[in-house]
Design a protein around this motif. Structure first.
Motif, PDB file in Angstrom:
ATOM      1  N   ARG A  95      -9.368 -13.613 -32.262  1.00 14.98           N
ATOM      2  CA  ARG A  95      -8.406 -13.027 -33.359  1.00 14.98           C
ATOM      3  C   ARG A  95      -7.457 -13.769 -33.823  1.00 14.98           C
ATOM      4  O   ARG A  95      -7.332 -13.958 -34.883  1.00 14.98           O
ATOM      5  CB  ARG A  95      -7.741 -11.683 -32.812  1.00 14.98           C
ATOM      6  N   PHE A  96      -6.846 -14.454 -32.985  1.00 10.97           N
ATOM      7  CA  PHE A  96      -5.648 -15.053 -33.317  1.00 10.97           C
ATOM      8  C   PHE A  96      -6.050 -16.577 -34.304  1.00 10.97           C
ATOM      9  O   PHE A  96      -5.574 -16.867 -35.232  1.00 10.97           O
ATOM     10  CB  PHE A  96      -4.862 -15.694 -31.971  1.00 10.97           C
ATOM     11  N   LEU A  97      -7.151 -17.049 -33.565  1.00 13.37           N
ATOM     12  CA  LEU A  97      -7.946 -18.072 -34.522  1.00 13.37           C
ATOM     13  C   LEU A  97      -8.266 -17.756 -35.893  1.00 13.37           C
ATOM     14  O   LEU A  97      -7.910 -18.411 -36.864  1.00 13.37           O
ATOM     15  CB  LEU A  97      -9.140 -18.609 -33.761  1.00 13.37           C
ATOM     16  N   ALA A  98      -8.797 -16.370 -35.896  1.00 15.62           N
ATOM     17  CA  ALA A  98      -9.416 -16.043 -37.335  1.00 15.62           C
ATOM     18  C   ALA A  98      -8.081 -15.765 -38.112  1.00 15.62           C
ATOM     19  O   ALA A  98      -8.007 -16.009 -39.198  1.00 15.62           O
ATOM     20  CB  ALA A  98     -10.033 -14.926 -37.029  1.00 15.62           C
ATOM     21  N   GLU A  99      -6.983 -15.126 -37.473  1.00 13.72           N
ATOM     22  CA  GLU A  99      -5.708 -14.856 -38.552  1.00 13.72           C
ATOM     23  C   GLU A  99      -5.027 -16.195 -38.763  1.00 13.72           C
ATOM     24  O   GLU A  99      -4.350 -16.166 -39.948  1.00 13.72           O
ATOM     25  CB  GLU A  99      -4.777 -14.191 -37.565  1.00 13.72           C
ATOM     26  N   GLU A 103     -11.937 -17.818 -41.413  1.00 10.31           N
ATOM     27  CA  GLU A 103     -13.328 -17.582 -40.896  1.00 10.31           C
ATOM     28  C   GLU A 103     -14.030 -18.922 -40.476  1.00 10.31           C
ATOM     29  O   GLU A 103     -14.690 -19.310 -39.447  1.00 10.31           O
ATOM     30  CB  GLU A 103     -14.134 -16.975 -42.067  1.00 10.31           C
ATOM     31  N   GLU A 104     -13.664 -19.918 -41.269  1.00  6.49           N
ATOM     32  CA  GLU A 104     -14.223 -21.418 -41.097  1.00  6.49           C
ATOM     33  C   GLU A 104     -13.693 -21.815 -39.686  1.00  6.49           C
ATOM     34  O   GLU A 104     -14.545 -22.309 -39.013  1.00  6.49           O
ATOM     35  CB  GLU A 104     -13.579 -22.255 -42.130  1.00  6.49           C
ATOM     36  N   ALA A 105     -12.487 -21.633 -39.248  1.00  9.78           N
ATOM     37  CA  ALA A 105     -12.085 -21.796 -37.719  1.00  9.78           C
ATOM     38  C   ALA A 105     -12.928 -21.147 -36.685  1.00  9.78           C
ATOM     39  O   ALA A 105     -13.455 -21.808 -35.836  1.00  9.78           O
ATOM     40  CB  ALA A 105     -10.793 -21.703 -37.606  1.00  9.78           C
ATOM     41  N   VAL A 106     -13.265 -20.095 -37.005  1.00  7.98           N
ATOM     42  CA  VAL A 106     -13.988 -19.100 -36.059  1.00  7.98           C
ATOM     43  C   VAL A 106     -15.434 -19.782 -35.943  1.00  7.98           C
ATOM     44  O   VAL A 106     -16.042 -20.091 -35.049  1.00  7.98           O
ATOM     45  CB  VAL A 106     -14.139 -17.749 -36.443  1.00  7.98           C
TER      46      VAL A 106
END
Length: 237
Positions: A95-99, A103-106
């Motif tokens: 969730r932190f990565l998405a924020e 979306e590209e990071a996820v």
């Protein structure tokens, strides 16, 4: 029988259902070399613990007299008896990565997580040249905790993963499932289709791997040669 021995046998019962899917008491007794009475005692205890649930078997046309045998399937609590590689901390991290990364990071994280598919496929295939490509994949995924197996279908193989170590996370982040499917397509160099996932409530993750030979009615080698000939004819001057 000692309490510790009872617990060990119940774990064997749960693992058998995990690997083979919903099963009857009779089939479990045969697989585990136990008496039907012993298996039923353990099944009753596991149902009482909410690790298993008893279901009516799927209807398959007319049946003889008598009540059909119940099949026993794992519940979510039953699956949690097996070590989960990801927990609430992993969900929070994604969730932190998405924020922060979007979306590209996820998506990039999901692709990196399934890198083992491409890294291990050739190695396992070389070590076991007798295995079909789908069976090689089953070995690769099983080594990563997926309890995978292959079933034949009229149009090819089905890769069946009875356990998913990331199912709780993938329920919120389907990019994990999508990355797995894409990795399978790449190593097989063919389009595959995900038919079901544990993350979305199905009993097993199922991926359809088409076989041109079975789909066309030709033997696999003949179908491959036919396909190659067609391609050559299309590009010929």
């Amino acid at each position: 029988m000692a309490p510790g021995s009872d617990e060990s046998t119940r774990q064997r019962v749960v693992r058998a259902i995990l690997v083979n899917g919903p099963s009857t008491a009779a089939s479990l007794a045969e697989q585990l070399d136990l008496t039907p009475a012993a298996v039923r005692r353990h099944l009753d205890q596991l149902v009482a613990e909410s690790a298993l649930e008893a279901r009516d078997p799927a209807s398959r046309g007319s049946r003889g007299r008598g009540r059909p045998a119940k099949v026993f399937a794992l519940t979510d609590a039953g699956r949690q008896r097996f070590e989960q590689q990801y927990d609430d901390l992993a969900v929070q991290a994604l969730r932190f990565l998405a924020e922060t990364g979007g979306e590209e990071a996820v998506r990039l994280f999901a692709e990196r997580r399934v890198a083992f598919v491409e890294e291990r496929f050739a190695e396992v295939a070389d070590a076991h040249p007798d295995l079909r490509p789908a069976e090689v994949l089953a070995r690769v995924f099983t080594d990563q905790g997926y309890a995978a197996a292959v079933r034949e279908s009229p149009v090819g193989d089905q890769l069946c993963q009875q356990h998913c170590p990331v199912s709780h996370v993938a329920h919120e982040f389907p990019q994990l499932c999508e990355a797995e499917t894409a990795a399978i397509s790449r190593v097989l160099d063919t389009h595959v289709q995900r038919l079901a996932t544990i993350a979305h409530g199905d009993g097993v993750c199922t991926t359809c791997i088409p076989d041109p030979g079975r789909a066309s009615g030709l033997p696999p080698v003949a179908a491959t040669r036919s396909s190659s000939t067609t391609k050559k004819e299309k590009v010929a001057p």
